[in-house]
Design an enzyme around this catalytic site. Sequence first.
Site, PDB file in Angstrom:
ATOM      1  N   TYR A  98     -17.683  40.849  52.702  1.00 53.41           N
ATOM      2  CA  TYR A  98     -17.279  39.452  52.509  1.00 53.41           C
ATOM      3  C   TYR A  98     -18.331  38.702  51.713  1.00 53.41           C
ATOM      4  O   TYR A  98     -19.520  39.041  51.722  1.00 53.41           O
ATOM      5  CB  TYR A  98     -17.025  38.756  53.850  1.00 53.41           C
ATOM      6  CG  TYR A  98     -18.260  38.540  54.690  1.00 53.41           C
ATOM      7  CD1 TYR A  98     -19.036  37.384  54.555  1.00 53.41           C
ATOM      8  CD2 TYR A  98     -18.660  39.479  55.642  1.00 53.41           C
ATOM      9  CE1 TYR A  98     -20.168  37.173  55.328  1.00 53.41           C
ATOM     10  CE2 TYR A  98     -19.785  39.280  56.424  1.00 53.41           C
ATOM     11  CZ  TYR A  98     -20.539  38.131  56.259  1.00 53.41           C
ATOM     12  OH  TYR A  98     -21.667  37.927  57.021  1.00 53.41           O
ATOM     13  N   CYS A  99     -17.881  37.682  50.995  1.00 48.81           N
ATOM     14  CA  CYS A  99     -18.760  36.805  50.229  1.00 48.81           C
ATOM     15  C   CYS A  99     -18.049  35.468  50.064  1.00 48.81           C
ATOM     16  O   CYS A  99     -16.976  35.263  50.635  1.00 48.81           O
ATOM     17  CB  CYS A  99     -19.126  37.425  48.882  1.00 48.81           C
ATOM     18  SG  CYS A  99     -17.697  37.827  47.855  1.00 48.81           S
ATOM     19  N   THR A 100     -18.626  34.557  49.317  1.00 43.79           N
ATOM     20  CA  THR A 100     -18.122  33.183  49.267  1.00 43.79           C
ATOM     21  C   THR A 100     -16.658  33.098  48.853  1.00 43.79           C
ATOM     22  O   THR A 100     -15.812  32.605  49.599  1.00 43.79           O
ATOM     23  CB  THR A 100     -18.979  32.339  48.308  1.00 43.79           C
ATOM     24  OG1 THR A 100     -20.354  32.453  48.673  1.00 43.79           O
ATOM     25  CG2 THR A 100     -18.559  30.874  48.365  1.00 43.79           C
TER      26      THR A 100
END
Length: 312
Positions: free
Chosen positions: A184-186
Amino acid sequence: MSIGKILLYYAFTPLSDPKAVQLWQRDLCESLNLRGRILISEHGINGTVGGDINDCKAYIRKTREYPGFAKMEFKWSEGGAEDFPKLSVKVRDEIVAFGAPNEIKVDENGIIGGGVHLKPEEVNQLVEERGDEVVFFDGRNAMEAQIGKFRDAVVPDVNTTHDFIKEIESGKYDDLKDKPVVTYCTGGIRCEILSSLMINRGFQEVYQIDGGIVRYGEKFGNQGLWEGSLYVFDKRMHMEFGEDYKRLGHCIHCDTPTNKFEHCVNEDECRQLVLMCPDCYANVETRHCGQDDCVEIAADLAARGVDPLVTQ
């Protein structure tokens, strides 16, 4: 009355002439008074721009006229042009700097060989079905996770995306290679690449979240598996998904809960972003990152009665 908005977007698609796309995008943004940062490479486009809502809508319409961007998704966020110092449109080898431009392959459908895309509700479903077997793997810089992350997530020790390949090749995470790993990331773009790099290095079951943390937070607020604030790369510095959010960050000096990153007072040699509460940041003697040289500089400024914030 003008209403400001911020657009976040990316698309992995082959671009035969990135320079021409750069010139077109710069002219388009300037004509619409948009500011922000756009990176373009032969792999696609990655942008964050802000401006009046009607100008943002016009930007979406015009950008989607380009065949490779016709299906590109745009995420809306609060803010405006004032959240960016200027407009920057650049051509780079990569639209996210992992240091692997020759390893990434794209076609009209996006990155070839990336992790399985999960909608936010499918993330929760996977956890319900597989329980503690599921591992959340943070695809951001470690600093960002200080104020928010998925529950019990693995946070790699990286300062930039360039550090990820060395980190995942270090052997630290070999025990995860047979587990379901949710990267996951922004907004999702970093995990498009990270998930591919992990699969290429032997991770068997890798997922990524459609729309990243932003889309998950919009769906579940603070009632899901996300905890805390989301670090963002504009003047806001952070955002939340409701008022009842958990405060994970703490001031490096007094341990007061905070989600605010501030620059170290050593402007010439450091400027490191660290978590500081309002009181410690207001006091020049504690407005430092903790490194010995910076502690001395802060103490000297305090002894001389000099506060850079006041004299600017």
